[in-house]
Design a protein around this motif. Structure first.
Motif, mmCIF file in Angstrom:
data_model
loop_
_atom_site.group_PDB
_atom_site.id
_atom_site.type_symbol
_atom_site.label_atom_id
_atom_site.label_comp_id
_atom_site.label_asym_id
_atom_site.label_seq_id
_atom_site.Cartn_x
_atom_site.Cartn_y
_atom_site.Cartn_z
ATOM 1 N N GLN A 1 22.882 -44.976 26.605
ATOM 2 C CA GLN A 1 22.979 -45.400 24.986
ATOM 3 C C GLN A 1 23.196 -44.035 24.580
ATOM 4 O OE1 GLN A 1 18.452 -45.854 25.423
ATOM 5 N NE2 GLN A 1 19.266 -47.383 25.462
ATOM 6 N N ILE A 2 22.952 -42.850 24.727
ATOM 7 C CA ILE A 2 23.452 -41.342 24.229
ATOM 8 C C ILE A 2 25.311 -41.332 23.613
ATOM 9 C CG2 ILE A 2 23.359 -38.757 24.068
ATOM 10 C CD1 ILE A 2 20.906 -38.867 25.858
ATOM 11 N N ILE A 3 25.029 -40.835 22.239
ATOM 12 C CA ILE A 3 26.936 -40.971 22.423
ATOM 13 C C ILE A 3 26.591 -39.794 21.541
ATOM 14 C CG2 ILE A 3 27.910 -41.873 20.430
ATOM 15 C CD1 ILE A 3 26.690 -44.231 20.082
ATOM 16 N N ALA A 4 25.791 -39.175 21.385
ATOM 17 C CA ALA A 4 26.418 -38.462 20.742
ATOM 18 C C ALA A 4 24.701 -37.392 20.131
ATOM 19 C CB ALA A 4 26.565 -37.498 19.099
ATOM 20 N N GLY A 5 24.874 -35.401 19.812
ATOM 21 C CA GLY A 5 23.512 -34.603 20.313
ATOM 22 C C GLY A 5 24.150 -34.078 18.882
ATOM 23 N N GLY A 6 23.662 -33.598 17.774
ATOM 24 C CA GLY A 6 23.363 -32.348 16.508
ATOM 25 C C GLY A 6 22.488 -32.385 16.328
ATOM 26 N N LEU A 7 22.704 -31.067 15.290
ATOM 27 C CA LEU A 7 21.726 -30.338 14.479
ATOM 28 C C LEU A 7 22.063 -30.442 13.441
ATOM 29 C CD1 LEU A 7 20.042 -27.355 15.123
ATOM 30 C CD2 LEU A 7 22.021 -26.627 14.623
ATOM 31 N N ILE A 8 20.841 -30.034 12.846
ATOM 32 C CA ILE A 8 20.985 -29.504 10.719
ATOM 33 C C ILE A 8 20.976 -28.481 11.122
ATOM 34 C CG2 ILE A 8 19.655 -30.247 8.723
ATOM 35 C CD1 ILE A 8 17.709 -32.934 10.137
ATOM 36 N N LEU A 9 22.170 -28.298 10.326
ATOM 37 C CA LEU A 9 22.391 -26.293 10.282
ATOM 38 C C LEU A 9 21.447 -26.272 8.991
ATOM 39 C CD1 LEU A 9 25.885 -26.564 10.431
ATOM 40 C CD2 LEU A 9 24.413 -25.362 12.111
ATOM 41 N N PRO A 10 21.442 -25.257 8.688
ATOM 42 C CA PRO A 10 20.298 -24.647 7.832
ATOM 43 C C PRO A 10 20.786 -24.922 5.647
ATOM 44 C CG PRO A 10 20.586 -22.822 8.719
ATOM 45 C CD PRO A 10 22.260 -23.687 9.512
ATOM 46 N N ASP A 11 22.104 -25.336 5.856
ATOM 47 C CA ASP A 11 22.602 -25.600 4.436
ATOM 48 C C ASP A 11 22.864 -27.504 4.458
ATOM 49 O OD1 ASP A 11 25.146 -26.408 6.027
ATOM 50 O OD2 ASP A 11 26.390 -25.810 4.926
ATOM 51 N N GLY A 12 22.187 -28.376 5.240
ATOM 52 C CA GLY A 12 21.709 -29.479 5.184
ATOM 53 C C GLY A 12 23.000 -30.433 6.042
ATOM 54 N N GLN A 13 24.150 -29.431 6.680
ATOM 55 C CA GLN A 13 25.042 -30.100 6.942
ATOM 56 C C GLN A 13 24.522 -30.881 8.985
ATOM 57 O OE1 GLN A 13 29.226 -28.886 6.240
ATOM 58 N NE2 GLN A 13 28.088 -27.108 5.914
ATOM 59 N N LEU A 14 25.354 -31.768 9.338
ATOM 60 C CA LEU A 14 24.776 -32.360 10.586
ATOM 61 C C LEU A 14 26.421 -31.513 11.444
ATOM 62 C CD1 LEU A 14 23.311 -34.515 8.553
ATOM 63 C CD2 LEU A 14 23.038 -35.421 10.769
ATOM 64 N N ALA A 15 26.111 -30.584 12.258
ATOM 65 C CA ALA A 15 26.830 -30.185 13.778
ATOM 66 C C ALA A 15 27.090 -31.870 14.914
ATOM 67 C CB ALA A 15 26.604 -29.183 13.610
ATOM 68 N N ILE A 16 27.566 -32.659 14.586
ATOM 69 C CA ILE A 16 27.775 -33.255 16.186
ATOM 70 C C ILE A 16 28.761 -33.272 17.185
ATOM 71 C CG2 ILE A 16 27.560 -36.175 16.004
ATOM 72 C CD1 ILE A 16 27.345 -35.430 12.832
#
Length: 149
Positions: free
Chosen positions: A23-38
């Motif tokens: 099921q898991i395709i990716a993990g990520g984080l919402i960065l302080p400036d609002g961008q997503l690191a995936i």
């Protein structure tokens, strides 16, 4: 080791119709400036920065995928958020205190992403994870990586 409450939420991108182990395709984080690191794990490993949560969610909804927020671990995958805390600014650029935030993608080949909180903000990927960040930005102990809870 110090502990700081996280501000930047982690998330998982899943395919709900697949077997739980896939099921898991990716993990990520919402960065302080609002961008997503995936970081993708299935079907092929890759990493990227996406400009906004809203547009990413819309794209994934069209594909029948879901985002799950707030869990640092899911189905044997792990994300570890952290702060880069500088006790002494040897360059005179970043200042002291919390100068950057990031995420270590432990289950995704040990990649890390970090975004500086300075006026000249930037985001970088570190294929060597913690060790690479510490080597480049640690300044012989004057800066520490502090794990979030």
């Amino acid at each position: 080791m110090s502990v700081i409450e996280p501000k930047s939420p982690t998330f998982w991108l899943i395919e709900p119709e697949k077997h739980p182990s896939q099921q898991i395709i990716a993990g990520g984080l919402i960065l302080p400036d609002g961008q997503l690191a995936i970081v993708r794990c299935l079907p092929n490993s890759s990493h990227a920065i996406f400009p906004s949560l809203k547009s990413f969610q819309q794209l994934q909804e069209k594909r029948g995928r879901q985002l799950i927020f707030g869990n640092h671990s899911l189905h044997g995958y792990y994300l570890n958020t952290f702060k880069l805390v500088r006790n002494k600014d040897v360059t005179g650029i970043s200042g002291t205190g919390i100068v950057a935030e990031g995420c270590y993608f432990q289950s995704f080949g040990g990649l890390a992403v970090m975004q500086w909180l300075t006026d000249a903000a930037s985001t970088a990927w570190y294929i060597g994870g913690w060790e690479q960040i510490e080597l480049i930005h640690g300044h012989k102990g004057k800066t520490q990586i502090v794990m979030d809870v």
